[in-house]
Design a protein around this motif. Structure first.
Motif, PDB file in Angstrom:
ATOM      1  N   THR A 134       0.964  -1.252  -0.195  1.00  0.00           N
ATOM      2  CA  THR A 134       0.214   0.310  -0.151  1.00  0.00           C
ATOM      3  C   THR A 134       0.995   1.026  -0.109  1.00  0.00           C
ATOM      4  O   THR A 134       0.825   2.314  -1.128  1.00  0.00           O
ATOM      5  N   GLU A 135       1.581   1.503   0.374  1.00  0.00           N
ATOM      6  CA  GLU A 135       2.937   2.446   1.093  1.00  0.00           C
ATOM      7  C   GLU A 135       3.397   2.082  -0.285  1.00  0.00           C
ATOM      8  O   GLU A 135       4.973   3.596  -0.339  1.00  0.00           O
ATOM      9  N   GLY A 136       4.115   1.377  -0.988  1.00  0.00           N
ATOM     10  CA  GLY A 136       4.613   1.453  -1.998  1.00  0.00           C
ATOM     11  C   GLY A 136       6.129   1.270  -1.302  1.00  0.00           C
ATOM     12  O   GLY A 136       7.429   1.734  -2.338  1.00  0.00           O
ATOM     13  N   ASN A 137       6.474   0.530  -0.462  1.00  0.00           N
ATOM     14  CA  ASN A 137       7.861  -0.002  -0.196  1.00  0.00           C
ATOM     15  C   ASN A 137       8.601  -0.728  -0.916  1.00  0.00           C
ATOM     16  O   ASN A 137       8.610  -2.558  -0.277  1.00  0.00           O
ATOM     17  N   MET A 138       9.504  -0.386  -1.339  1.00  0.00           N
ATOM     18  CA  MET A 138       9.850  -1.772  -2.652  1.00  0.00           C
ATOM     19  C   MET A 138      10.359  -2.891  -1.870  1.00  0.00           C
ATOM     20  O   MET A 138      10.594  -3.242  -2.252  1.00  0.00           O
ATOM     21  N   LEU A 139      11.883  -1.889  -1.165  1.00  0.00           N
ATOM     22  CA  LEU A 139      12.591  -3.165  -0.502  1.00  0.00           C
ATOM     23  C   LEU A 139      11.973  -4.222  -0.032  1.00  0.00           C
ATOM     24  O   LEU A 139      12.064  -5.774  -0.279  1.00  0.00           O
TER      25      LEU A 139
END
Length: 421
Positions: A134-139
């Motif tokens: 949802t937050e786009g935290n790619m790692l």
């Protein structure tokens, strides 16, 4: 791109103080079309990365593939990607292509405080994978996708059914990417027309500076870094290699797709380079999936360029995050046109830079996409030759014979003009 610039400059010069042009054209029609296109790129980031990474990990985790050959191949590809990113970021810092005058009021952005290296490492592990998406935290998404894909490959028949589902989903998301890219000319037109209306012709010097810097780094990587690695790890002649890889590079340039080029690349590796089929059939498809050095170079330069435009100072941790994120994300980057921009959006999100900055470079990206695809397939073939030689699955006499496979693999006859055969 050029049409949008010309239209924007004409309207800017003919109606310099027109409220109608500003309210209904610049901030109306053009802004709406351009914003929708940028939003469509953002929309694809999370599903594209997660689904393609799960598919890639499922394949890599097959016990028959994960071994000495798989380890060598993956290590070589990730090593060259890290080199490409490091060179690109260093070149962009030295040349400084970004000018603060490119940032407009519509692109205002407040940088958040950079986390420490310890926080970055800790935050790689997601406490809630759904929240990370949802937050786009790619790692976090990358790590979860790798673990998820590894688990799928180790639960037998049920895992095969789940893997098949993800492969089907991957085909769907690739079709969505293709559809979005078909809208790219309209999005680029709107973005460039809006930029030229807002900024004027003089500010495009920085964009051209960015373009030629990326082009230069791509050429250096293809003609200096790869031949050097070939010589160091295999002792083979870089000049002979470059002579034999030209047809593959030309085809890759024309299609801007590593996947579309794959049949030509495999044929060249086997019949022109002397690589055994069991090596080429493994390393080259894998390279089309995880070896994206050309895309990594674009991402490295673009990240620094956009940071400079917005006046944001990136720390050493930020640069390290870019290298790690883009290198790991290359495992899931599909070899089709246009995906590089979506992956760039992911990298920008990871270091807290505005995705809207992509609007500055999207107009020149198509040509760069063609060049970096040629770089990618060159890297795939270098890795294949090096690994084949190290495994004793390489015919050096074929490699040293400049005429080997030339009749069977003639680019113009077989690819450009098949009707003449």
């Amino acid at each position: 791109m050029l049409t949008g610039i010309i239209l924007g400059l004409l309207l800017r010069n003919l109606f310099p103080e027109s409220a109608f042009i500003k309210d209904y054209i610049t901030e109306g029609v053009l802004a709406v079309i351009g914003t929708i296109f940028i939003s469509s790129l953002k929309m694809l980031v999370v599903p594209l990365v997660f689904i393609s990474l799960v598919c890639g990990t499922c394949s890599l985790s097959d016990p028959s593939k994960l071994g000495r050959l798989g380890g060598k191949t993956i290590a070589f590809y990730l090593f060259t990607t890290a080199i490409a990113l490091t060179v690109a970021i260093t070149a962009a810092i030295i040349v400084h292509p970004g000018a603060a005058s490119l940032a407009t009021s519509a692109m205002e952005f407040n940088a958040k405080e950079a986390p420490s290296l310890a926080e970055v490492i800790i935050n790689i592990v997601p406490t809630n994978p759904i929240q990370a998406m949802t937050e786009g935290n790619m790692l976090q998404i990358i790590l979860f996708a790798v673990i998820f894909g590894f688990a799928i490959s180790h639960i037998g028949e049920r895992g095969k059914r789940v893997a098949a589902l993800f492969n089907d989903l991957n085909e769907v998301i690739m079709r969505v990417v293709t559809l979005i890219m078909q809208l790219a000319p309209y999005g680029v037109f709107a973005l460039m027309a809006k930029l030229s209306l807002t900024l004027g012709l003089e500010t495009f010097g920085s964009v051209l500076k960015y373009f030629f810097l990326v082009l230069l780094v791509l050429i250096v990587h293809a003609l200096v870094v790869y031949p050097t690695l070939l010589k160091v790890f295999s002792g083979l002649s870089p000049l002979m290699f470059l002579r034999k890889i030209r047809d593959v590079q030309l085809f890759a340039f024309s299609t801007a797709s590593s996947n579309a080029t794959l049949p030509v690349t495999i044929e060249t590796a086997e019949h022109r380079m002397g690589v055994d089929n069991k090596i080429a059939s493994f390393t080259l498809p894998l390279g089309a999936t995880i070896n994206m050095d050309g895309t990594a170079i674009m991402q490295g330069v673009a990240t620094v360029f956009i940071a400079q435009v917005f006046g944001i100072e990136l720390s050493f941790v930020d640069y390290l995050t870019v290298v790690v994120t883009a290198t790991l994300a290359s495992i899931g980057t599909a070899g089709v046109p246009g995906v590089g921009l979506i992956m760039l959006a992911m990298v920008l999100n990871q270091v807290g830079l505005p995705v809207e900055g992509i609007a500055l470079i999207i107009g020149v990206d198509r040509l760069l996409d063609m060049v970096r695809t040629a770089v990618n397939v060159t890297g795939d073939t270098v890795a294949t030759v090096v690994i084949a030689k190290s495994e004793g699955e390489f015919d050096q006499q074929v490699f040293e014979n400049s005429q080997a496979g030339k009749v069977a693999h003639n680019f113009e006859e077989q690819v450009l003009h098949p009707e003449q055969r």
